[in-house]
Design a protein around this motif. Structure first.
Motif, short mmCIF file in Angstrom:
data_model
loop_
_atom_site.label_atom_id
_atom_site.label_comp_id
_atom_site.label_asym_id
_atom_site.label_seq_id
_atom_site.Cartn_x
_atom_site.Cartn_y
_atom_site.Cartn_z
N ALA A 1 64.11 16.08 22.38
CA ALA A 1 63.54 16.62 21.13
C ALA A 1 62.38 15.77 20.64
O ALA A 1 61.34 16.30 20.22
CB ALA A 1 64.64 16.72 20.07
N ILE A 2 62.52 14.47 20.70
CA ILE A 2 61.45 13.58 20.24
C ILE A 2 60.27 13.65 21.20
O ILE A 2 59.11 13.67 20.78
CB ILE A 2 61.98 12.14 20.07
CG1 ILE A 2 62.97 12.10 18.91
CG2 ILE A 2 60.84 11.16 19.84
CD1 ILE A 2 63.78 10.83 18.80
N THR A 3 60.54 13.73 22.49
CA THR A 3 59.48 13.85 23.49
C THR A 3 58.69 15.13 23.27
O THR A 3 57.45 15.14 23.38
CB THR A 3 60.07 13.82 24.92
OG1 THR A 3 60.79 12.59 25.09
CG2 THR A 3 58.98 13.91 25.97
N LEU B 1 54.65 10.54 30.50
CA LEU B 1 55.59 11.59 30.12
C LEU B 1 54.95 12.56 29.13
O LEU B 1 55.04 13.78 29.27
CB LEU B 1 56.87 10.99 29.55
CG LEU B 1 58.01 11.93 29.20
CD1 LEU B 1 58.50 12.67 30.44
CD2 LEU B 1 59.14 11.19 28.56
N LEU B 2 54.27 12.01 28.15
CA LEU B 2 53.64 12.84 27.14
C LEU B 2 52.39 13.54 27.67
O LEU B 2 52.01 14.61 27.18
CB LEU B 2 53.32 12.02 25.89
CG LEU B 2 54.55 11.52 25.13
CD1 LEU B 2 54.14 10.70 23.93
CD2 LEU B 2 55.46 12.66 24.72
N ALA B 3 51.76 12.94 28.66
CA ALA B 3 50.57 13.57 29.28
C ALA B 3 50.99 14.68 30.24
O ALA B 3 50.15 15.49 30.65
CB ALA B 3 49.75 12.52 30.01
N GLY B 4 52.26 14.68 30.64
CA GLY B 4 52.76 15.71 31.53
C GLY B 4 52.41 15.50 32.98
O GLY B 4 52.40 16.44 33.77
N THR B 5 52.15 14.22 33.36
CA THR B 5 51.81 13.93 34.75
C THR B 5 52.56 12.70 35.21
O THR B 5 52.92 11.85 34.42
CB THR B 5 50.29 13.73 34.92
OG1 THR B 5 50.03 13.46 36.29
CG2 THR B 5 49.77 12.57 34.09
N ASP B 6 52.79 12.64 36.50
CA ASP B 6 53.47 11.44 37.04
C ASP B 6 52.52 10.63 37.90
O ASP B 6 52.95 9.76 38.63
CB ASP B 6 54.72 11.84 37.81
CG ASP B 6 54.43 12.72 39.02
OD1 ASP B 6 55.36 12.90 39.81
OD2 ASP B 6 53.30 13.20 39.16
#
Length: 170
Positions: free
Chosen positions: A125-127, A164-169
């Motif tokens: 939820a926080i992410t 994680l927040l950028a949506g890339t690994d």
């Protein structure tokens, strides 16, 4: 005597000889040692040094009790340290897994990382809010509370949160 001096711990230390002279047997010595450590506001190591500098006949019995207490304390400290290390690994594992498998359900993430499902749901939820500072604060203050991070671990944590927040690994 020890009971009457419970609010004046310095007097317990001052009259240690008299207090222990009244002890009758190992059980009494052990009980007194535990009691004095509890009320005399002294660390076990400090108390050990005080006892070593006296010429009491019961020193071996007091020292035996102190060694048992110190051994138990070291064991408990090691267990707590190991548990903190495991918790740190679980949290980092959560971040890495959420990064690699962003669509993984909370129940699966919880099972995979060994963390409670409620914790994982809060993390998700926080992410989802996308606020880096809030997520870092949550991880540090809630998930890693009382678990120190070295500079390298802190850098890794920040890197994982950003990815994680950028949506890339990558």
């Amino acid at each position: 005597m020890a009971l009457s001096f419970r609010h004046q711990p310095y007097l317990i230390v001052k009259y240690l000889r008299l207090i222990f002279e009244g002890a009758d047997g190992k059980a009494s010595i052990s009980a007194l040692t535990h009691y004095i450590l509890g009320v005399a506001e002294r660390l076990e190591e400090e108390f050990k040094a005080i006892i070593e500098n006296t010429d009491l006949e019961i020193i071996p019995d007091v020292m035996s009790t102190l060694e048992q207490i110190l051994t138990r304390g070291r064991k408990e400290g090691m267990e707590k340290g190991m548990e903190k290390g495991k918790q740190k690994e679980r949290i980092l594992h959560l971040l890495k897994t959420a990064l690699k498998f962003p669509e993984m359900a909370a129940v699966d993430l919880a099972d995979f990382t060994g963390l409670p499902q409620e914790t994982v749901q809060d993390f998700i939820a926080i992410t989802a809010k996308g606020d880096k500072d809030k997520l870092l604060k949550y991880v540090q203050e809630e998930l890693l509370a009382d678990i120190p991070l070295n500079a390298e671990e802190m850098e890794k944590l920040q890197e994982l949160v950003e990815k994680l927040l950028a949506g890339t690994d990558r």
